[in-house]
Motif scaffolding. Structure first.
Motif, mmCIF file in Angstrom:
data_model
loop_
_atom_site.group_PDB
_atom_site.id
_atom_site.type_symbol
_atom_site.label_atom_id
_atom_site.label_comp_id
_atom_site.label_asym_id
_atom_site.label_seq_id
_atom_site.Cartn_x
_atom_site.Cartn_y
_atom_site.Cartn_z
ATOM 1 N N TYR A 61 0.763 -1.127 -0.114
ATOM 2 C CA TYR A 61 -0.087 0.018 -0.137
ATOM 3 C C TYR A 61 1.001 1.208 -0.089
ATOM 4 N N LEU A 63 4.068 3.892 -0.723
ATOM 5 C CA LEU A 63 5.322 4.217 -1.760
ATOM 6 C C LEU A 63 6.572 3.569 -1.795
ATOM 7 N N TRP A 66 5.873 0.030 -3.340
ATOM 8 C CA TRP A 66 5.786 0.256 -4.663
ATOM 9 C C TRP A 66 7.079 0.471 -5.614
ATOM 10 N N LEU A 67 7.788 1.449 -4.813
ATOM 11 C CA LEU A 67 9.376 1.684 -5.337
ATOM 12 C C LEU A 67 10.443 0.550 -5.102
ATOM 13 N N ASN B 145 0.441 8.640 -3.443
ATOM 14 C CA ASN B 145 1.140 7.660 -4.188
ATOM 15 C C ASN B 145 1.782 7.953 -5.696
ATOM 16 N N PHE B 146 0.595 8.045 -6.438
ATOM 17 C CA PHE B 146 0.806 8.270 -8.025
ATOM 18 C C PHE B 146 1.552 9.853 -8.093
ATOM 19 N N ALA B 148 3.728 10.853 -6.272
ATOM 20 C CA ALA B 148 5.117 10.719 -5.850
ATOM 21 C C ALA B 148 5.807 10.130 -7.052
ATOM 22 N N VAL B 149 5.016 9.257 -7.619
ATOM 23 C CA VAL B 149 5.719 8.191 -8.709
ATOM 24 C C VAL B 149 5.988 9.275 -9.774
#
Lengths: 177, 177
Positions: A61, A63, A66-67, B145-146, B148-149
């Motif tokens: 969930y 960041l 995800w990274l 989060n997106f 940040a991406v």
């Protein structure tokens, strides 16, 4: 994940530029160190999932997660591409020379992303601990923050070592004194 | 801080490499955009301290705050050095050509640190919100989060633009068709 992707991965990057050895030897050192880094990274991600599942914490969930998935996937792709094109069986001379700058650029991108994600991980874990009552200015908090700062500085010096001039190419590794 | 240091700072970096203008014009664009970025960054840090003080939150305990102070300080030093050496009054020719690669390298280091710290800030704020009950897979969490991406991808393309070949130097900005 810190020892693997950041420290050993950084040594893998620096070894290719910095060591004064034959190209073929440096390639083996470079790819073996990166393989160790990749395997340690995968073990780290496995451990994170295992910890989450055993503690009933949801997965993927944040960041950081995800990274982390992005880093390990790109690291694996980069390693496979490098192995196939530059080591065995090896691409054509044109493909090698065309893709070498991209190999370097993409590799640095993945490495910087790994270092940034390490810093994000330090902050995330510490924030969880501080929400559970850890003192914000306590020695544990300072230890985590300084470890993150040192990790970033290590990453910066790895990048600087690539930007600097390496020793002259010497395919025979012998020089009379 | 996102609009200033990351977006406008990134445009400042890309403008010097990418615009097909006279060197002196590009310098002014470069330093003005960086000045705007720096000022917006300082306003952002002021706002963070103001918010903390008014909400009785302690200052400067997190990695995000430490790196933020480092980024704004280094950004300011870098801007001042660039202004004095490359614009007005200007250093000697030797000093300029010797320090230009370091200006680029150090500038990229500070920019990457700013982008990494933006990602850290997104994660930190979202972690606070999730600890206060925000849904971990909710649309707000995904939005943060997106963002940040996308911020990281923007930063990566800024770096790629510097690594790429710019248009040929043309001090007169005129070419017959």
């Amino acid at each position: 994940m810190l020892i693997g992707l950041i420290i050993i991965g950084g040594e893998a990057i620096m070894s290719y530029k910095g060591l004064n050895l034959r190209k073929e030897v440096k390639k083996v050192i470079h790819l073996v160190l990166h393989a160790i880094a990749l395997i340690l990274g995968i073990i780290g991600i496995y451990a994170a999932f295992k910890y989450h599942n055993e503690s009933a914490i949801v997965n993927l969930y944040s960041l950081h997660s995800w990274l982390g998935i992005a880093v390990i996937s790109l690291y694996g792709i980069q390693w496979l591409y490098g192995f196939v094109i530059f080591f065995y069986p090896g691409g054509s001379t044109g493909l090698r020379s065309e893709s070498l700058p991209w190999h370097v650029l993409f590799g640095l991108f993945v490495y910087i992303l790994a270092v940034a994600n390490a810093a994000i991980g330090f902050l995330e874990k510490l924030t969880f601990l501080e929400n559970s009552g850890l003192a914000k200015y306590g020695s544990e908090a300072l230890l985590v923050n300084f470890t993150a700062v040192i990790t970033i500085l290590y990453g910066a010096f790895v990048i600087f070592s690539v930007a600097s001039q390496g020793p002259a190419e010497d395919d025979y590794s012998y020089s009379a004194i």
